[in-house]
Design an enzyme around this catalytic site. Structure first.
Site, PDB file in Angstrom:
ATOM      1  N   HIS A   1       0.826  -1.195   0.000  1.00 37.68           N
ATOM      2  CA  HIS A   1       0.000   0.000   0.000  1.00 37.68           C
ATOM      3  C   HIS A   1       0.867   1.254   0.000  1.00 37.68           C
ATOM      4  O   HIS A   1       2.075   1.200   0.273  1.00 37.68           O
ATOM      5  CB  HIS A   1      -0.924  -0.001   1.217  1.00 37.68           C
ATOM      6  CG  HIS A   1      -1.951  -1.095   1.182  1.00 37.68           C
ATOM      7  ND1 HIS A   1      -2.891  -1.274   2.162  1.00 37.68           N
ATOM      8  CD2 HIS A   1      -2.205  -2.064   0.259  1.00 37.68           C
ATOM      9  CE1 HIS A   1      -3.668  -2.306   1.872  1.00 37.68           C
ATOM     10  NE2 HIS A   1      -3.263  -2.802   0.725  1.00 37.68           N
TER      11      HIS A   1
ATOM     12  N   GLU B  10       1.074   3.905   1.996  1.00 40.63           N
ATOM     13  CA  GLU B  10       1.712   4.308   3.249  1.00 40.63           C
ATOM     14  C   GLU B  10       2.970   3.479   3.504  1.00 40.63           C
ATOM     15  O   GLU B  10       4.007   4.013   3.917  1.00 40.63           O
ATOM     16  CB  GLU B  10       0.743   4.140   4.425  1.00 40.63           C
ATOM     17  CG  GLU B  10      -0.544   4.946   4.284  1.00 40.63           C
ATOM     18  CD  GLU B  10      -1.689   4.169   3.656  1.00 40.63           C
ATOM     19  OE1 GLU B  10      -2.829   4.345   4.110  1.00 40.63           O
ATOM     20  OE2 GLU B  10      -1.432   3.396   2.707  1.00 40.63           O
TER      21      GLU B  10
ATOM     22  N   CYS C 186      -5.841   1.676   6.037  1.00 42.47           N
ATOM     23  CA  CYS C 186      -6.542   0.432   6.365  1.00 42.47           C
ATOM     24  C   CYS C 186      -6.183  -0.017   7.782  1.00 42.47           C
ATOM     25  O   CYS C 186      -5.058   0.175   8.249  1.00 42.47           O
ATOM     26  CB  CYS C 186      -6.228  -0.656   5.341  1.00 42.47           C
ATOM     27  SG  CYS C 186      -4.514  -1.222   5.336  1.00 42.47           S
TER      28      CYS C 186
ATOM     29  N   CYS D 209      -2.076  -0.798   7.525  1.00 42.66           N
ATOM     30  CA  CYS D 209      -1.213   0.388   7.446  1.00 42.66           C
ATOM     31  C   CYS D 209      -1.228   1.167   8.756  1.00 42.66           C
ATOM     32  O   CYS D 209      -0.230   1.806   9.113  1.00 42.66           O
ATOM     33  CB  CYS D 209      -1.664   1.280   6.295  1.00 42.66           C
ATOM     34  SG  CYS D 209      -1.373   0.546   4.674  1.00 42.66           S
TER      35      CYS D 209
END
Length: 367
Positions: free
Chosen positions: A58, A60, A83, A92
């Site tokens: 992801h 991040e 998330c 994350c």
């Protein structure tokens, strides 16, 4: 300028940069949303990242991993609520907390019920300041297709069609109605959709490639899905011959054992699908199956009949009309259906109108 105004401009500036990151892989992150992230420390950007192609890692996680500086006590700007659930990768939220980020700014809450409105609670428990709604209108519009995908459980469908000034969709003895600038825009559209949906009739008539041929974006060419109930797609067509390089799927109903075996050897995936009572595919059920195959954004590039069926059944979300300045007269073929012309004329929800050097792109927001 007041302190509050300065903060407002600063937050918007960094969120705009995060949005630019998110746009990099739009349509290439499978079921996951395309997210952008920027990390700031002492008013300096120290890292940035976006969701990888295929959806992981992801944004991040990438931004944190890319940073060459210590991100402790930094500010993290991210387009979508981080998330907070476990999937293939850890949440994350946990990664952000572990790295001792000072403040988290996000724009839009994640419509996924596993994460919706949950990250703020976890951040506050760890005394991390959090604020949402930064640049909300702009970012919320960007995630329109993701919201529809999560809500309706089917992919977001974008339709595009090219027509002459006198509303013909085909031209006799000539391949192109529109100019190179319009065609370039179509290639860009392909790059931010994960599959192109078409019919065997279009494959037979036009022998398209449906790739993105913009330099630097070739790796973002979409998969190709063909609706072909009688399995008429030619073996020597561009789509079949390039199936080893670009994922190609054919939905069919009437079996042809020899052809099926040959197509499989060429790496074409074949899906036998039941017809509805009218002898055609149920398009809503096709979309459900396409979602199960891992696609979230469809570009419908087909002939007028299939496109009209999608429109009648209310399955198109955005409609892009490329309008040429040419009048074809006797050289024109396949006129735009009357109901489509009436629908587009009455539809007031225009997303944009773009001049493409004598051609014109008119984009409609349908649902």
């Amino acid at each position: 300028m007041s302190t509050n105004q300065n903060k407002y401009l600063k937050h918007n500036f960094y969120m705009n940069l995060a949005l630019l990151q998110a746009k990099k892989n739009l349509g290439n992150t499978k079921e996951n949303p395309a997210v952008g992230c920027v990390i700031v420390k002492n008013d300096c950007i120290i890292s940035a990242g976006c969701t990888n192609i295929n959806g992981r890692p992801h944004a991040e996680q990438n931004a944190i991993n890319f940073s060459k500086k210590d991100i402790k006590n930094s500010d993290l700007y991210v387009t979508l609520e981080p998330c907070s659930h476990y999937g293939i990768t850890p949440p994350c939220v946990k990664t952000i907390i572990k790295n001792k980020v000072r403040k988290v700014f996000f724009s839009v809450k994640d419509p996924d019920p596993r994460s919706f409105n949950k990250s703020s609670i976890q951040f506050k428990k760890k005394k991390i300041n959090v604020k949402n709604g930064i640049l909300f209108s702009k970012v919320n519009f960007f995630y329109r297709s993701y919201r529809i995908f999560k809500k309706n459980k089917v992919p977001f469908v974008t339709a595009k069609i090219a027509v002459s000034k006198d509303f013909y969709t085909g031209i006799i003895n000539n391949k192109w109605i529109t100019n190179k600038f319009s065609r370039g825009r179509v290639h860009l559209m392909r790059s931010n959709h994960d599959c192109v949906l078409t019919s065997s009739k279009t494959v037979i008539k036009d022998n398209p490639r449906f790739t993105c041929r913009i330099e630097g974006l070739e790796n973002k060419s979409p998969s190709r899905i063909i609706l072909d109930k009688n399995l008429k797609t030619p073996i020597n067509s561009n789509l079949v011959q390039s199936a080893k390089h670009h994922r190609t799927i054919i939905f069919f109903n009437k079996p042809n054992k020899n052809k099926i075996n040959y197509l499989k050897r060429l790496n074409v995936k074949l899906i036998k699908f039941t017809l509805s009572r009218d002898g055609n595919f149920d398009l809503k059920n096709i979309l459900v199956k396409i979602k199960l195959l891992g696609f979230s954004r469809i570009l419908l590039e087909s002939g007028i009949n299939l496109m009209n069926n999608f429109l009648i059944k209310g399955l198109i979300n955005d409609f892009h009309l490329f309008l040429s300045n040419k009048k074809l007269g006797k050289n024109g073929s396949n006129p735009l259906k009357k109901n489509m012309r009436v629908f587009l004329k009455k539809n007031k929800s225009k997303l944009e109108k773009v001049n493409l050097f004598n051609d014109e792109l008119i984009s409609y927001r349908i649902k």
